[in-house]
Design a protein around this motif. Structure first.
Motif, short mmCIF file in Angstrom:
data_model
loop_
_atom_site.label_atom_id
_atom_site.label_comp_id
_atom_site.label_asym_id
_atom_site.label_seq_id
_atom_site.Cartn_x
_atom_site.Cartn_y
_atom_site.Cartn_z
N UNK A 82 37.02 66.94 62.04
CA UNK A 82 37.19 65.89 62.52
C UNK A 82 36.01 65.46 63.62
N UNK A 83 35.64 64.06 63.46
CA UNK A 83 34.37 63.68 64.16
C UNK A 83 34.87 62.34 64.87
N UNK A 84 35.27 62.31 66.03
CA UNK A 84 35.70 61.17 66.67
C UNK A 84 34.62 60.21 66.90
N UNK A 85 33.26 60.37 67.01
CA UNK A 85 32.37 59.14 67.01
C UNK A 85 32.20 58.35 65.63
N UNK A 86 32.65 58.95 64.74
CA UNK A 86 32.62 58.19 63.53
C UNK A 86 33.99 57.05 63.57
N UNK A 87 34.91 57.49 64.07
CA UNK A 87 35.92 56.33 64.09
C UNK A 87 35.53 55.34 64.89
N UNK A 88 35.08 55.78 66.18
CA UNK A 88 34.55 54.64 67.09
C UNK A 88 33.40 53.74 66.47
N UNK A 89 32.57 54.42 65.99
CA UNK A 89 31.60 53.41 65.46
C UNK A 89 32.11 52.33 64.53
N UNK A 90 33.19 53.03 63.32
CA UNK A 90 33.43 52.28 62.29
C UNK A 90 34.50 51.17 62.87
N UNK A 91 35.18 51.48 63.71
CA UNK A 91 36.10 50.59 64.33
C UNK A 91 35.32 49.46 65.09
N UNK A 92 34.30 49.67 65.66
CA UNK A 92 33.32 48.81 66.20
C UNK A 92 32.66 47.97 65.36
N UNK A 93 32.24 48.36 64.10
CA UNK A 93 31.46 47.80 63.29
C UNK A 93 32.03 46.79 62.26
N UNK A 94 33.13 47.21 61.75
CA UNK A 94 34.08 46.71 60.67
C UNK A 94 35.44 46.41 61.05
N UNK A 95 36.10 45.52 60.28
CA UNK A 95 37.50 44.98 60.19
C UNK A 95 38.06 46.10 59.06
N UNK A 96 38.40 47.23 59.53
CA UNK A 96 39.13 48.17 58.42
C UNK A 96 40.40 47.89 57.77
#
Length: 100
Positions: A82-96
């Motif tokens: 689990x790498x919480x920063x990854x999901x924060x960055x992804x959610x900030x940059x992209x519409x998933x």
């Protein structure tokens, strides 16, 4: 360091574990501008160890390459680490979007 075939073994660490270990061994975390990745070195049992990992900065820079090269998407392998920063960055940059 150095790698010796048949004798050297690397232990896998998650990104959070890497930061925790740096704190535990008192190793300052450096940031390599060329590789755009954090890393640190420490000594244990008369051997130098080198640890490279990702953080929010490095993930953001690498994900930005998808836009720069007009890629249609990215894929993330995140099994058992689990790498919480990854999901924060992804959610900030992209519409998933989850595909069926």
């Amino acid at each position: 360091m150095p790698y010796i075939e048949g004798r050297s073994r690397a232990r896998s660490l998650g990104n959070v574990q890497a930061v925790e270990q740096a704190i535990q061994v008192g190793a300052p975390i450096q940031y390599d501008e060329t590789a755009q990745s954090p890393h640190y070195n420490y000594w244990r049992e008369r051997a130098e160890h080198e640890v490279w990992f990702e953080d929010a900065r490095s993930i953001r820079v690498k994900l930005a390459l998808a836009g720069e090269y007009q890629l249609r998407g990215v894929s993330i392998w995140n099994i058992m680490r689990y790498f919480p920063q990854l999901w924060l960055v992804l959610n900030n940059l992209y519409q998933i979007e989850k595909l069926p």
